[in-house]
Design a protein around this motif. Structure first.
Motif, PDB file in Angstrom:
ATOM      1  N   THR A   1      50.258  39.106  42.960  1.00 56.68           N
ATOM      2  CA  THR A   1      48.906  39.432  43.409  1.00 56.68           C
ATOM      3  C   THR A   1      48.696  40.921  43.218  1.00 56.68           C
ATOM      4  O   THR A   1      49.552  41.724  43.597  1.00 56.68           O
ATOM      5  CB  THR A   1      48.717  39.050  44.891  1.00 56.68           C
ATOM      6  N   ASP A   2      47.549  41.301  42.628  1.00 58.84           N
ATOM      7  CA  ASP A   2      47.275  42.722  42.403  1.00 58.84           C
ATOM      8  C   ASP A   2      46.456  43.309  43.558  1.00 58.84           C
ATOM      9  O   ASP A   2      46.156  42.630  44.538  1.00 58.84           O
ATOM     10  CB  ASP A   2      46.615  42.948  41.038  1.00 58.84           C
ATOM     11  N   ALA A   3      46.083  44.566  43.424  1.00 58.00           N
ATOM     12  CA  ALA A   3      45.363  45.274  44.484  1.00 58.00           C
ATOM     13  C   ALA A   3      43.993  44.685  44.771  1.00 58.00           C
ATOM     14  O   ALA A   3      43.447  44.868  45.860  1.00 58.00           O
ATOM     15  CB  ALA A   3      45.223  46.754  44.109  1.00 58.00           C
ATOM     16  N   ASN A   4      43.398  43.939  43.812  1.00 59.77           N
ATOM     17  CA  ASN A   4      42.099  43.306  44.030  1.00 59.77           C
ATOM     18  C   ASN A   4      42.214  41.911  44.627  1.00 59.77           C
ATOM     19  O   ASN A   4      41.205  41.239  44.812  1.00 59.77           O
ATOM     20  CB  ASN A   4      41.332  43.209  42.701  1.00 59.77           C
ATOM     21  N   GLY A   5      43.444  41.453  44.868  1.00 61.73           N
ATOM     22  CA  GLY A   5      43.637  40.101  45.380  1.00 61.73           C
ATOM     23  C   GLY A   5      43.676  39.048  44.280  1.00 61.73           C
ATOM     24  O   GLY A   5      43.652  37.858  44.554  1.00 61.73           O
ATOM     25  N   CYS A   6      43.753  39.478  43.036  1.00 63.69           N
ATOM     26  CA  CYS A   6      43.812  38.555  41.903  1.00 63.69           C
ATOM     27  C   CYS A   6      45.260  38.126  41.681  1.00 63.69           C
ATOM     28  O   CYS A   6      46.180  38.918  41.864  1.00 63.69           O
ATOM     29  CB  CYS A   6      43.272  39.216  40.641  1.00 63.69           C
TER      30      CYS A   6
END
Length: 186
Positions: free
Chosen positions: A126-131
């Motif tokens: 999961t990345d910083a954008n929640g993706c």
């Protein structure tokens, strides 16, 4: 009275494959009330739930004059984590959070993981954008293969074993060794 004209604005999708984009058309001039017709069939000034792509909107005023504009909704590239192996340890490419899977079960939640059993592992990050994104399966076969230190070398094969297991132990000096084997259930 000036003819109707319009400007468009967009809010893009934060994640690859998302359908949360919006596009808004703002009419100026002409005579209200206005009607709206988007290329995807929506009929309000703001079109919602948009996937990445191009959208056109025609605004019509009370005198039946029209203005048409288009907008493009974008999205970031897909997240595709990679797994590398350093010795017995597997490592995921960098992200904000990690979930390692073996046979559909979460087995770890760190960037680095040293498995206790062989198998096909995947990591979901999961990345910083929640993706989120999922790796391709990684076939880990290092458990029980070869252990070395300064005085001994132990080789066990094939891995995995079905009916026959070969064990070779090379010692530099004479010593007593105790070897215990366990199946995957312990």
């Amino acid at each position: 009275v000036q003819p109707v004209s319009a400007s468009l604005s967009a809010i893009n999708n934060p994640c690859f494959g998302a359908t949360t984009g919006t596009a808004t058309i703002t009419p100026t001039g002409g005579t209200s009330p206005y009607t709206y017709h988007w290329s995807n069939g929506q009929t309000t000034a703001t079109a919602t739930g948009l996937a990445a792509g191009s959208y056109t909107c025609t605004v019509t005023d009370a005198n039946s004059t029209t203005s048409t504009g288009s907008v493009t909704i974008t999205q970031p590239a897909a997240i595709v984590p990679t797994i590398t192996q350093n010795g017995a340890m597997m490592q995921s490419s960098a992200a904000m959070s990690y979930q390692w899977y073996l046979s559909g079960n979460v087995v770890a939640t760190t960037q680095n993981y040293t498995p206790a059993q062989n198998g096909n592992y995947t990591v979901v990050v999961t990345d910083a954008n929640g993706c989120t994104g999922s790796s391709a399966p990684y076939n880990y076969t290092s458990v029980g293969m070869k252990l070395t230190d300064d005085s001994r070398q132990l080789t066990i094969y094939p891995n995995p074993a079905n009916t026959k297991l070969n064990i070779t132990l090379n010692l530099i000096s004479t010593e007593t060794i105790s070897l215990t084997l366990y199946n995957p259930l312990g």
